[in-house]
Enzyme design. Structure first.
Site, short mmCIF file in Angstrom:
data_model
loop_
_atom_site.label_atom_id
_atom_site.label_comp_id
_atom_site.label_asym_id
_atom_site.label_seq_id
_atom_site.Cartn_x
_atom_site.Cartn_y
_atom_site.Cartn_z
N GLU A 79 0.64 -9.27 -5.67
CA GLU A 79 1.21 -8.59 -4.50
C GLU A 79 0.22 -8.69 -3.34
O GLU A 79 0.33 -7.97 -2.35
CB GLU A 79 1.61 -7.15 -4.81
CG GLU A 79 0.54 -6.28 -5.42
CD GLU A 79 1.04 -4.88 -5.72
OE1 GLU A 79 1.54 -4.22 -4.79
OE2 GLU A 79 0.92 -4.44 -6.87
N CYS A 111 2.87 -4.07 -9.09
CA CYS A 111 1.95 -4.27 -10.22
C CYS A 111 2.66 -4.79 -11.47
O CYS A 111 2.01 -5.20 -12.43
CB CYS A 111 1.24 -2.97 -10.57
SG CYS A 111 0.45 -2.21 -9.16
N HIS A 233 -0.48 0.88 -17.65
CA HIS A 233 -0.95 0.38 -16.34
C HIS A 233 -1.93 1.38 -15.73
O HIS A 233 -1.69 2.59 -15.74
CB HIS A 233 0.24 0.16 -15.41
CG HIS A 233 -0.17 -0.06 -13.98
ND1 HIS A 233 -0.96 -1.13 -13.62
CD2 HIS A 233 0.06 0.65 -12.85
CE1 HIS A 233 -1.19 -1.07 -12.31
NE2 HIS A 233 -0.58 0.00 -11.81
N1 CAA Z 1 -13.93 17.66 -9.88
C1 CAA Z 1 -13.02 17.19 -10.79
N2 CAA Z 1 -11.73 16.94 -10.47
C2 CAA Z 1 -11.34 17.12 -9.20
C3 CAA Z 1 -12.23 17.59 -8.21
C4 CAA Z 1 -13.58 17.87 -8.59
N3 CAA Z 1 -14.49 18.30 -7.71
N4 CAA Z 1 -11.55 17.67 -7.05
C5 CAA Z 1 -10.28 17.25 -7.30
N5 CAA Z 1 -10.16 16.93 -8.60
C6 CAA Z 1 -8.98 16.39 -9.29
C7 CAA Z 1 -7.67 17.04 -8.95
O1 CAA Z 1 -7.47 18.27 -9.64
C8 CAA Z 1 -6.70 15.95 -9.37
O2 CAA Z 1 -6.56 15.94 -10.76
P1 CAA Z 1 -5.17 16.38 -11.43
O3 CAA Z 1 -4.12 15.47 -10.84
O4 CAA Z 1 -5.36 16.15 -12.88
O5 CAA Z 1 -4.96 17.81 -11.04
C9 CAA Z 1 -7.46 14.68 -9.03
O6 CAA Z 1 -8.82 15.05 -8.86
C10 CAA Z 1 -6.99 13.98 -7.76
O7 CAA Z 1 -6.95 14.95 -6.76
P2 CAA Z 1 -5.77 14.97 -5.68
O8 CAA Z 1 -4.44 14.91 -6.37
O9 CAA Z 1 -6.02 16.07 -4.73
O10 CAA Z 1 -6.07 13.56 -4.99
P3 CAA Z 1 -5.46 12.94 -3.69
O11 CAA Z 1 -4.17 13.59 -3.34
O12 CAA Z 1 -6.52 12.88 -2.67
O13 CAA Z 1 -5.20 11.44 -4.17
C11 CAA Z 1 -3.56 9.99 -5.18
C12 CAA Z 1 -4.57 11.10 -5.42
C13 CAA Z 1 -2.38 10.54 -4.41
C14 CAA Z 1 -3.08 9.45 -6.52
C15 CAA Z 1 -4.24 8.86 -4.37
O14 CAA Z 1 -5.36 8.38 -5.07
C16 CAA Z 1 -3.31 7.69 -4.08
O15 CAA Z 1 -2.47 7.74 -3.19
N6 CAA Z 1 -3.47 6.59 -4.83
C17 CAA Z 1 -2.66 5.37 -4.64
C18 CAA Z 1 -1.31 5.45 -5.31
C19 CAA Z 1 -1.41 5.35 -6.81
O16 CAA Z 1 -2.32 4.78 -7.37
N7 CAA Z 1 -0.38 5.87 -7.52
C20 CAA Z 1 -0.33 5.80 -8.96
C21 CAA Z 1 1.08 5.57 -9.47
S1 CAA Z 1 1.79 4.12 -8.66
C22 CAA Z 1 1.14 2.79 -9.54
O17 CAA Z 1 0.62 2.95 -10.61
C23 CAA Z 1 1.22 1.44 -8.91
C24 CAA Z 1 -0.12 1.08 -8.36
O18 CAA Z 1 -0.93 0.47 -9.03
C25 CAA Z 1 -0.42 1.49 -6.99
#
Ligand code: CAA
Length: 389
Positions: A79, A111, A233
Site C-alpha cells: 500500500e 495490510c 496482524h
Molecule cells: N503507560 C502505559 N500505558 C499507557 C500510558 C502509560 N503512561 N499512557 C497510555 N497508555 C495506554 C492506554 O491506556 C492505551 O492502552 P489501552 O488501549 O489498552 O487502554 C494505549 O496506551 C494507547 O493509548 P491511547 O488509546 O490513548 O493512544 P492514542 O489514541 O494516542 O493512539 C491509536 C492509539 C489510535 C491506535 C493510534 O496509535 C493510531 O491511530 N494508530 C494507527 C491506526 C492503527 O494502527 N489501527 C490499528 C487497527 S487498523 C490495522 O490494523 C491496519 C493497519 O495496519 C493500520
C-alpha cells in the site's frame, strides 16, 4: 498435495528510531509506547529507500537460497505503491534479474494485500503444481507528524516462495474471509499519509477477526482450541493482544498471551510494516518460540483496513528452523539485521519524515542506505533504481 510457503526472507530499512527518544521529544510517558502500544523501536527508511528497494532486498535474500527455477509469477503486495499504473513488481523484476517468462502484478487492499497475494499464489500452484510463485510484501508505514499514528510507524518487507510440498509452512485450503465497507484508514491519491480513525480501526479489526473466524469454522476449519499458537496482524503489539483476548473470549478458549508472545518480538523492534507485518510475525514465531511447532496448526489472522480480513492456518514443516537459516531469517539472522540499522535521533527522523518526495519532477536522492538496492531519484519522470555491484 500440500501447498504453502517453501521459504521466507525479510528486510527492513537503513535507519531506526528508539521510541524512548520520541517519547522524550514529545513529552509523552515512555510507558505509553513501550507498554500501551507495545512498541520499542521503529524502522525508518532512508531517502533512497522505498517499498521497491525493501522488497528487492528481501527478494535477493530469498533467491540467493532458493534460486529462480520454476518461478512464473511475481505478486508484489503493497500500500506504499510508487506508481498508479506500473506494478512495483516490474521494477523489482529488473533489480533481481528475474527471467522474462514471468507474469508480474501488484496487489492492494491495505495490510491484507500480502494475504491476498498468498491466496492467489496458492491457487496458481494448485492449478500448476510444478510452478512457483514469488510473493513480495513491502511497506513503509508513514503517518502524519504529530498524529496519533506516528509512534506506530515502521518499514519492512518479506519475500516468500509459494510451492507444492513446501519446506517451511503448509497452508491448508480452509480459510475464513470477511469484507465490510468501513472508513477506518485510507490514503487518498493526493496524500503521502493516511487518514485514520484510530479507535474505529481497532474496533473494525476485532469485528473482522471474529467475523473471519466464524466463517473459517463454517467452512470446516478446526476450532481455535486445537491451534498451538496464533499470529494476528500487528500494526502495534497491543493491537494483537487485544485481538487475541477478543478471539479467546469469542471461542471460550482460556489461553492468554503465552500463545502469541513469540510472534510479537520482531514487530516490537520494526514497527508496522502493513502487508509484511503478519509474515514478519510468522517469522518471529518460528524463529523465537522455544517449542517445536512441527506439524502443529498455527492460527493466522490478516486484516486490511477498509476492510478485508482472513483467518486461516499454517502448519510448520519438519526442519523449519533450518529452512529459516538458509534465507538468513532465523533468530540470529534477524537479530543481526535489526542491529545493523543506524539509530537516529528524533530531530533527524523528523527531517527525514518531512523530506519525502512523491512528485514526478526530476530530482536525485542523497546516497544514504548501504542496502544492495537504492532509489536514486526521478529522471524524465521515470523512477531510477540502482543495484550495488
Ligand atoms: N503507560 C502505559 N500505558 C499507557 C500510558 C502509560 N503512561 N499512557 C497510555 N497508555 C495506554 C492506554 O491506556 C492505551 O492502552 P489501552 O488501549 O489498552 O487502554 C494505549 O496506551 C494507547 O493509548 P491511547 O488509546 O490513548 O493512544 P492514542 O489514541 O494516542 O493512539 C491509536 C492509539 C489510535 C491506535 C493510534 O496509535 C493510531 O491511530 N494508530 C494507527 C491506526 C492503527 O494502527 N489501527 C490499528 C487497527 S487498523 C490495522 O490494523 C491496519 C493497519 O495496519 C493500520
Amino acid at each position: 498435495m500440500n501447498i504453502g510457503i517453501d521459504a521466507l526472507a525479510c528486510a527492513t530499512s537503513h535507519y531506526c528510531l528508539p521510541l524512548a527518544d520520541m517519547a522524550e521529544a514529545l513529552d509523552v510517558p515512555v510507558g505509553k509506547y513501550h507498554v500501551g502500544l507495545g512498541q520499542e523501536h521503529m524502522s525508518i527508511p532512508a531517502l533512497d529507500e522505498d517499498a521497491v528497494t525493501l522488497g528487492a532486498q528481501a527478494g535477493a535474500r530469498l533467491l540467493a537460497a532458493t534460486g529462480t527455477e520454476g518461478i512464473r509469477t511475481v505478486i508484489f503486495a503493497t500500500e506504499s505503491g510508487v506508481d498508479q499504473s506500473k506494478s512495483a513488481g516490474v521494477f523489482l523484476h529488473a533489480l533481481l534479474g528475474l527471467p522474462r517468462h514471468v507474469r508480474t502484478v501488484e496487489m492492494k487492499e491495505a495490510c491484507y494485500g500480502g494475504t491476498a497475494a498468498l491466496q492467489s499464489a496458492l491457487g496458481i500452484v494448485a492449478r500448476h503444481p510444478k510452478e512457483k510463485v514469488l510473493v513480495i510484501a513491502a511497506d513503509i508505514a508513514r503517518y502524519a507528524a504529530g498524529g496519533a499514528g506516528e509512534p506506530t510507524q515502521g518499514a519492512g518487507a518479506v519475500a516468500f516462495l509459494v510451492s507444492a510440498e513446501p519446506r517451511l509452512l503448509n497452508i491448508p485450503a480452509v480459510s475464513g474471509v470477511y469484507t465490510a465497507d468501513i472508513n477506518d484508514f485510507w490514503r487518498p491519491n493526493d496524500s503521502s499519509t493516511p487518514l485514520v480513525d484510530g479507535h474505529l480501526s481497532m474496533d473494525a479489526y476485532m469485528d473482522a477477526l471474529t467475523g473471519a473466524y466464524d466463517d473459517y469454522l463454517a467452512q470446516g476449519g478446526i476450532p481455535a482450541a486445537q491451534m498451538a499458537r496464533f499470529v494476528h496482524h500487528q500494526p502495534f503489539g497491543k493491537m494483537a493482544r487485544k485481538a487475541h483476548a477478543r478471539l479467546m473470549a469469542h471461542t471460550g478458549d482460556p489461553r492468554g498471551d503465552e500463545v502469541i508472545e513469540s510472534g510479537l518480538a520482531y514487530g516490537r523492534q520494526i514497527g508496522n510494516s502493513y502487508t509484511a507485518a503478519l509474515y514478519i510475525g510468522i517469522l518471529s514465531l518460528l524463529g523465537t518460540d522455544p517449542a517445536d511447532l512441527t506439524d502443529t496448526p498455527i492460527g493466522l489472522f490478516s486484516y486490511g483496513s477498509g476492510a478485508v480480513a482472513e483467518f486461516f492456518t499454517g502448519i510448520p514443516v519438519a526442519g523449519y528452523r533450518e529452512r529459516l537459516r538458509e534465507t538468513g531469517a532465523d533468530a540470529e539472522g534477524v537479530a543481526a539485521m535489526l542491529a545493523a540499522r543506524e539509530p537516529i535521533d528524533f530531530p533527524t527522523y523528523r527531517v527525514l519524515h518531512g523530506a519525502l518526495r512523491t512528485d514526478s519532477a526530476d530530482f536525485s536522492t542523497p546516497p544514504q542506505t548501504t542496502a544492495p538496492f537504492r532509489f536514486a531519484g526521478v529522471s524524465s519522470g521515470v523512477r531510477q533504481y540502482e543495484a550495488r555491484a
